[in-house]
Design a protein around this motif. Structure first.
Motif, mmCIF file in Angstrom:
data_model
loop_
_atom_site.group_PDB
_atom_site.id
_atom_site.type_symbol
_atom_site.label_atom_id
_atom_site.label_comp_id
_atom_site.label_asym_id
_atom_site.label_seq_id
_atom_site.Cartn_x
_atom_site.Cartn_y
_atom_site.Cartn_z
ATOM 1 N N MET A 49 -19.543 58.434 0.426
ATOM 2 C CA MET A 49 -18.912 57.938 1.624
ATOM 3 C C MET A 49 -19.998 57.643 2.654
ATOM 4 O O MET A 49 -20.924 58.415 2.832
ATOM 5 C CB MET A 49 -17.936 58.994 2.157
ATOM 6 N N SER A 50 -19.833 56.527 3.321
ATOM 7 C CA SER A 50 -20.831 56.134 4.313
ATOM 8 C C SER A 50 -20.704 56.975 5.577
ATOM 9 O O SER A 50 -19.711 57.668 5.788
ATOM 10 C CB SER A 50 -20.647 54.656 4.672
ATOM 11 N N GLU A 51 -21.712 56.877 6.402
ATOM 12 C CA GLU A 51 -21.710 57.621 7.663
ATOM 13 C C GLU A 51 -20.527 57.211 8.531
ATOM 14 O O GLU A 51 -19.858 58.060 9.125
ATOM 15 C CB GLU A 51 -23.033 57.381 8.417
ATOM 16 N N SER A 52 -20.251 55.914 8.601
ATOM 17 C CA SER A 52 -19.118 55.454 9.409
ATOM 18 C C SER A 52 -17.791 55.909 8.798
ATOM 19 O O SER A 52 -16.841 56.212 9.515
ATOM 20 C CB SER A 52 -19.143 53.939 9.564
ATOM 21 N N GLY A 53 -17.727 55.999 7.469
ATOM 22 C CA GLY A 53 -16.526 56.487 6.796
ATOM 23 C C GLY A 53 -16.273 57.949 7.113
ATOM 24 O O GLY A 53 -15.130 58.357 7.327
ATOM 25 N N ARG A 54 -17.331 58.736 7.148
ATOM 26 C CA ARG A 54 -17.196 60.151 7.497
ATOM 27 C C ARG A 54 -16.712 60.316 8.937
ATOM 28 O O ARG A 54 -15.884 61.167 9.235
ATOM 29 C CB ARG A 54 -18.523 60.882 7.303
#
Length: 64
Positions: free
Chosen positions: A1-6
Motif C-alpha cells: 500500500m502506498s503512503e497516500s493509501g495508508r
C-alpha cells in the motif's frame, strides 16, 4: 500500500472514532460501498472508540 493509501485508511479510522464519540450510529458510515477498505477502516475506528469508552467507564466505576 502506498503512503497516500495508508493516509486515507488512517483518516477513515479517525473519522469512525470521532463518529462514535459524537454519537453517530454505526449505520451512518459515510464511506462508499465501492471502497470496502475505507468502510472497514471506518468501522475499525468506530469499534476502537467504543472499546476505549467502555474501558474508561469500567476504570471510572472501579475508582469510585
Amino acid at each position: 500500500m502506498s503512503e497516500s493509501g495508508r493516509k486515507v485508511v488512517i483518516d477513515a479510522q479517525l473519522e469512525g472514532y470521532r463518529a462514535y464519540l459524537s454519537g453517530q450510529a454505526a449505520t451512518e458510515n459515510p464511506k462508499s460501498r465501492d471502497d470496502p477498505d475505507q468502510r472497514q477502516a471506518w468501522y475499525r475506528g468506530y469499534a476502537s472508540a467504543r472499546t476505549d469508552r467502555a474501558r474508561a467507564n469500567k476504570t471510572a466505576a472501579n475508582d469510585s
